[in-house]
Scaffold this motif. Sequence first.
Motif, PDB file in Angstrom:
ATOM      1  N   ARG A  72      37.177  38.758  25.680  1.00 28.55           N
ATOM      2  CA  ARG A  72      38.133  38.830  26.652  1.00 28.55           C
ATOM      3  C   ARG A  72      37.959  39.295  28.047  1.00 28.55           C
ATOM      4  N   PRO A  73      37.107  40.071  28.642  1.00 27.40           N
ATOM      5  CA  PRO A  73      36.831  40.559  29.815  1.00 27.40           C
ATOM      6  C   PRO A  73      36.160  39.242  30.569  1.00 27.40           C
ATOM      7  N   THR A  74      35.413  38.560  29.873  1.00 26.38           N
ATOM      8  CA  THR A  74      34.449  37.364  30.470  1.00 26.38           C
ATOM      9  C   THR A  74      35.111  36.339  30.454  1.00 26.38           C
ATOM     10  N   LYS A  75      36.213  36.186  29.479  1.00 29.32           N
ATOM     11  CA  LYS A  75      37.078  34.759  29.626  1.00 29.32           C
ATOM     12  C   LYS A  75      38.156  35.296  30.855  1.00 29.32           C
ATOM     13  N   LEU A  77      37.412  36.799  33.585  1.00 29.39           N
ATOM     14  CA  LEU A  77      36.541  36.690  34.953  1.00 29.39           C
ATOM     15  C   LEU A  77      36.292  35.182  34.996  1.00 29.39           C
ATOM     16  N   VAL A  78      36.126  34.153  34.049  1.00 35.57           N
ATOM     17  CA  VAL A  78      35.657  33.000  34.270  1.00 35.57           C
ATOM     18  C   VAL A  78      37.040  32.191  34.791  1.00 35.57           C
ATOM     19  N   LYS A  79      38.135  32.537  33.994  1.00 35.95           N
ATOM     20  CA  LYS A  79      39.328  32.041  34.705  1.00 35.95           C
ATOM     21  C   LYS A  79      39.687  32.295  36.124  1.00 35.95           C
ATOM     22  N   ALA A  80      39.377  33.408  36.518  1.00 33.20           N
ATOM     23  CA  ALA A  80      39.722  33.581  37.851  1.00 33.20           C
ATOM     24  C   ALA A  80      38.718  32.948  38.658  1.00 33.20           C
ATOM     25  N   VAL A  81      37.543  32.840  38.512  1.00 34.90           N
ATOM     26  CA  VAL A  81      36.624  32.116  39.218  1.00 34.90           C
ATOM     27  C   VAL A  81      37.095  30.438  39.479  1.00 34.90           C
ATOM     28  N   GLU A  82      37.360  30.120  38.287  1.00 39.23           N
ATOM     29  CA  GLU A  82      37.870  28.730  37.965  1.00 39.23           C
ATOM     30  C   GLU A  82      39.079  28.456  39.089  1.00 39.23           C
ATOM     31  N   ASP A  83      39.927  29.459  39.031  1.00 40.20           N
ATOM     32  CA  ASP A  83      41.484  29.540  39.838  1.00 40.20           C
ATOM     33  C   ASP A  83      40.876  29.503  41.280  1.00 40.20           C
ATOM     34  N   TRP A  84      40.029  30.326  41.571  1.00 36.81           N
ATOM     35  CA  TRP A  84      39.524  30.745  43.116  1.00 36.81           C
ATOM     36  C   TRP A  84      38.927  29.464  43.450  1.00 36.81           C
ATOM     37  N   ALA A  85      38.174  28.802  42.808  1.00 39.74           N
ATOM     38  CA  ALA A  85      37.451  27.563  43.060  1.00 39.74           C
ATOM     39  C   ALA A  85      38.544  26.511  43.562  1.00 39.74           C
ATOM     40  N   ASP A 159      33.021  45.727  41.576  1.00 39.06           N
ATOM     41  CA  ASP A 159      33.207  46.684  40.524  1.00 39.06           C
ATOM     42  C   ASP A 159      34.787  47.390  40.691  1.00 39.06           C
ATOM     43  N   TRP A 160      34.890  47.856  39.525  1.00 41.85           N
ATOM     44  CA  TRP A 160      36.130  48.932  39.943  1.00 41.85           C
ATOM     45  C   TRP A 160      36.073  49.894  38.591  1.00 41.85           C
ATOM     46  N   SER A 161      36.785  50.910  38.569  1.00 42.45           N
ATOM     47  CA  SER A 161      36.875  52.017  37.500  1.00 42.45           C
ATOM     48  C   SER A 161      37.036  51.134  35.884  1.00 42.45           C
ATOM     49  N   GLY A 162      36.041  51.120  35.055  1.00 41.96           N
ATOM     50  CA  GLY A 162      36.184  50.592  33.866  1.00 41.96           C
ATOM     51  C   GLY A 162      35.187  49.312  34.076  1.00 41.96           C
ATOM     52  N   ALA A 163      34.537  48.754  34.838  1.00 37.95           N
ATOM     53  CA  ALA A 163      33.718  47.712  35.161  1.00 37.95           C
ATOM     54  C   ALA A 163      32.630  47.881  35.669  1.00 37.95           C
ATOM     55  N   SER A 164      31.650  48.808  35.539  1.00 34.13           N
ATOM     56  CA  SER A 164      30.435  49.052  36.323  1.00 34.13           C
ATOM     57  C   SER A 164      29.248  49.116  35.582  1.00 34.13           C
ATOM     58  N   SER A 180      40.663  46.997  31.691  1.00 35.11           N
ATOM     59  CA  SER A 180      40.616  47.117  33.058  1.00 35.11           C
ATOM     60  C   SER A 180      40.223  45.715  33.673  1.00 35.11           C
ATOM     61  N   PHE A 181      39.993  44.752  32.878  1.00 31.64           N
ATOM     62  CA  PHE A 181      39.677  43.395  33.390  1.00 31.64           C
ATOM     63  C   PHE A 181      40.798  42.534  33.326  1.00 31.64           C
ATOM     64  N   THR A 182      41.972  42.902  34.092  1.00 33.99           N
ATOM     65  CA  THR A 182      43.293  42.182  34.233  1.00 33.99           C
ATOM     66  C   THR A 182      43.151  40.985  35.058  1.00 33.99           C
ATOM     67  N   SER A 183      43.911  39.987  35.055  1.00 32.36           N
ATOM     68  CA  SER A 183      43.829  38.788  35.686  1.00 32.36           C
ATOM     69  C   SER A 183      43.954  39.058  37.092  1.00 32.36           C
ATOM     70  N   SER A 184      44.707  40.110  37.732  1.00 29.55           N
ATOM     71  CA  SER A 184      44.821  40.244  38.966  1.00 29.55           C
ATOM     72  C   SER A 184      43.403  41.082  39.704  1.00 29.55           C
ATOM     73  N   ARG A 185      43.001  41.886  38.898  1.00 31.76           N
ATOM     74  CA  ARG A 185      41.943  42.578  39.485  1.00 31.76           C
ATOM     75  C   ARG A 185      40.367  41.560  39.413  1.00 31.76           C
ATOM     76  N   CYS A 186      40.557  40.589  38.362  1.00 31.56           N
ATOM     77  CA  CYS A 186      39.479  39.849  38.438  1.00 31.56           C
ATOM     78  C   CYS A 186      39.419  38.595  39.592  1.00 31.56           C
ATOM     79  N   ALA A 187      40.897  38.267  39.971  1.00 31.88           N
ATOM     80  CA  ALA A 187      40.909  37.521  40.872  1.00 31.88           C
ATOM     81  C   ALA A 187      40.621  38.104  42.326  1.00 31.88           C
TER      82      ALA A 187
END
Length: 211
Positions: A72-75, A77-85, A159-164, A180-187
Amino acid sequence: MFALPVTGCNSGDDWSRPHPEPTAVGTPGPGFVDPANPPAPEATATPQPGSWTGVHPSDGYRVVLLTAGDDRPTKTLVKAVEDWAKDEHVDLRTVTAAHSADLIPSITRALDLHPDLVVSAGNDLIDPLATVTPNHLSQQFLVVGAELAEPTSNVTAVDWSGASFRGEGLGMSSTYDPASFTSSRCAAAIHAGAAAVLTGVTGIVLWLNEY
């Protein structure tokens, strides 16, 4: 497996054609990093929340999303990168490592595309990136949600607390927490990291305290 889905206004461009040097459009806000005293290589900087939102890539920015894993964390992150792009009209292509033996070959495939930036998502890629990136100093890398233990000047991380995560057998500055890999944090991570690379603040770790 080798997938190259493309998003952005320049989808379909042949990346083998001449390409203008990418630039930053806009400038970071107060509290991003101190331009008079930029962070030293391998340092950790804590930008003020939202201080990166004024920075955007120039037209035609070419990015490869390098990813491994279906957790789920990787998915997220991937969604956040795709949305940013999509939001930033980035020409995005994706290279996916199909299995553990494909991790380093997947990095090679990403490099062969000669992008402006390689964005990595997935803890499984950290150790292979630590092996490959020092040999390709002209290629910029951005690691979101993890970091390299000893990054070279071409590797930036967010990084952030929970993702280092820093690699197998290495200590972390915080306990790994998939929640900790929330949609808003990954965005926020991809926006902040891209702003750092575009403005030349590379080879460091950006630490997000909020989101």
